[in-house]
Design a protein around this motif. Structure first.
Motif, PDB file in Angstrom:
ATOM      1  N   VAL A 196      -0.038   6.759   4.948  1.00 41.04           N
ATOM      2  CA  VAL A 196      -1.008   6.771   3.742  1.00 41.04           C
ATOM      3  C   VAL A 196      -2.559   7.370   4.334  1.00 41.04           C
ATOM      4  O   VAL A 196      -3.123   6.902   5.340  1.00 41.04           O
ATOM      5  CB  VAL A 196      -1.423   5.283   3.585  1.00 41.04           C
ATOM      6  N   ILE A 211      -6.712  11.903  -3.984  1.00 45.03           N
ATOM      7  CA  ILE A 211      -6.413  10.394  -3.355  1.00 45.03           C
ATOM      8  C   ILE A 211      -7.281  10.249  -2.121  1.00 45.03           C
ATOM      9  O   ILE A 211      -7.279  11.129  -1.320  1.00 45.03           O
ATOM     10  CB  ILE A 211      -5.118  10.565  -3.028  1.00 45.03           C
ATOM     11  N   VAL A 236      -8.365   7.594   0.761  1.00 49.31           N
ATOM     12  CA  VAL A 236      -8.220   6.381   1.811  1.00 49.31           C
ATOM     13  C   VAL A 236      -9.423   6.151   2.708  1.00 49.31           C
ATOM     14  O   VAL A 236      -9.815   6.900   3.339  1.00 49.31           O
ATOM     15  CB  VAL A 236      -6.811   6.750   2.561  1.00 49.31           C
ATOM     16  N   THR A 273       0.890  -1.238  -0.167  1.00 50.81           N
ATOM     17  CA  THR A 273      -0.114   0.033   0.174  1.00 50.81           C
ATOM     18  C   THR A 273       0.985   1.293  -0.068  1.00 50.81           C
ATOM     19  O   THR A 273       0.610   2.341  -0.792  1.00 50.81           O
ATOM     20  CB  THR A 273      -0.877   0.083   1.207  1.00 50.81           C
ATOM     21  N   PHE A 296      -7.981   4.187  -2.149  1.00 48.89           N
ATOM     22  CA  PHE A 296      -7.026   3.081  -1.380  1.00 48.89           C
ATOM     23  C   PHE A 296      -7.975   2.565  -0.388  1.00 48.89           C
ATOM     24  O   PHE A 296      -8.762   3.319   0.353  1.00 48.89           O
ATOM     25  CB  PHE A 296      -5.674   3.829  -0.529  1.00 48.89           C
ATOM     26  N   TYR A 298       1.010   4.232  -2.825  1.00 48.73           N
ATOM     27  CA  TYR A 298       0.706   5.677  -2.164  1.00 48.73           C
ATOM     28  C   TYR A 298       1.715   6.355  -3.071  1.00 48.73           C
ATOM     29  O   TYR A 298       1.576   7.692  -3.338  1.00 48.73           O
ATOM     30  CB  TYR A 298       0.763   5.534  -0.872  1.00 48.73           C
TER      31      TYR A 298
END
Length: 274
Positions: A152, A160, A162, A120, A141, A124
């Motif tokens: 992350v 992005i 998460v 991960t 993610f 990232y």
């Protein structure tokens, strides 16, 4: 579940004692590899012994073994292996596959419950670098409960996102045009959703999962610890630009009849003919 009786047993001897007092028609074992002694002892006390994902010495002693992931890994005649015996979760049985688009707007990255190779974090870094470019895809993610991915976190300004412990993984797969994942059960789920994927194995056992190959719509880069960040990024960028390849991958994924697996496994568990 509210309608199921749960019994907590902490040792093999306690299990055998419990079975002595409780007649069981079908015993379903889901503990990975078993010993022959364990299976023999349980079989003396139950009507039928069925084991899942079992590649231990005890597998030969079971009445049936279902190894959906490890296709062809067992020479035993009691083994049912391969994608025909996948048991998809309800959400994937009900979900409709993703739509094919020429442009990749979103890339899903998910590496299972724990991600021991810390893949991960590597993806990232690739995502943050890529995000600075014009027309870069968004990255989604999804982290498992035991994934300690350092640094992350969501970066809205870079597109992005998460998330942890998501309720419906099928929604994340449906809205992605491409995925990067480990070589475990996630590959079956992605195939059911028709989401083309780049695969990195977490360990040698995962590499035995032969479903995750181009014939079924995956590009497999092998053991993640042996693949460089540059190679991962290069493969990902190539796939983003190769819409005809992604369309072919999606078609091969959806050609697998994964939704019927649960009915087949029910018949195996109950000892009925397929």
């Amino acid at each position: 579940a509210a309608n199921m009786k749960v019994v907590e047993i902490t040792s093999e001897s306690d299990l055998l004692s419990w079975l002595d007092d409780n007649p069981i028609d079908v015993f379903v074992n889901d503990t990975l590899d078993t010993t022959a002694e364990y299976v023999r002892a349980v079989k003396q006390r139950v009507g039928r012994f069925v084991s899942f994902e079992d590649m231990g010495p005890g597998a030969a002693e079971a009445d049936a073994v279902v190894n959906a992931i490890y296709e062809g890994a067992s020479p035993n005649t009691n083994a049912y292996s391969g994608s025909r015996y996948v048991c998809l979760r309800d959400e994937f049985l009900a979900a409709t596959p993703s739509d094919m688009t020429e442009r990749v707007n979103r890339i899903l990255v998910t590496f299972g419950g724990t991600d021991p190779l810390r893949l991960t974090e590597r993806l990232y870094r690739i995502a943050r670098k890529w995000a600075a470019e014009p027309d870069a895809p968004a990255f989604d993610f999804v982290l498992g409960p035991g994934c300690n991915a350092e640094g992350v976190e969501s970066a809205p300004e870079l597109n992005i996102e998460v998330a942890r412990d998501v309720k419906r993984m099928s929604d994340h797969m449906k809205h992605a045009q491409l995925a990067v994942c480990s070589q475990g059960r996630t590959t079956f789920e992605l195939a059911a959703m028709g989401t083309p994927a780049l695969v990195l194995a977490q360990n040698e056992r995962e590499t035995l999962h032969s479903f995750a190959q181009m014939g079924n719509g995956f590009i497999n880069l092998g053991l993640g610890s042996e693949v460089s960040d540059a190679d991962v990024e290069s493969a990902l960028r190539w796939l983003v630009g190769a819409s005809t390849v992604r369309a072919e991958m999606r078609g091969r994924m959806l050609a697998n009849d994964l939704r019927s697996g649960i009915a087949r496994v029910k018949r195996i568990v109950l000892g009925e003919t397929l």
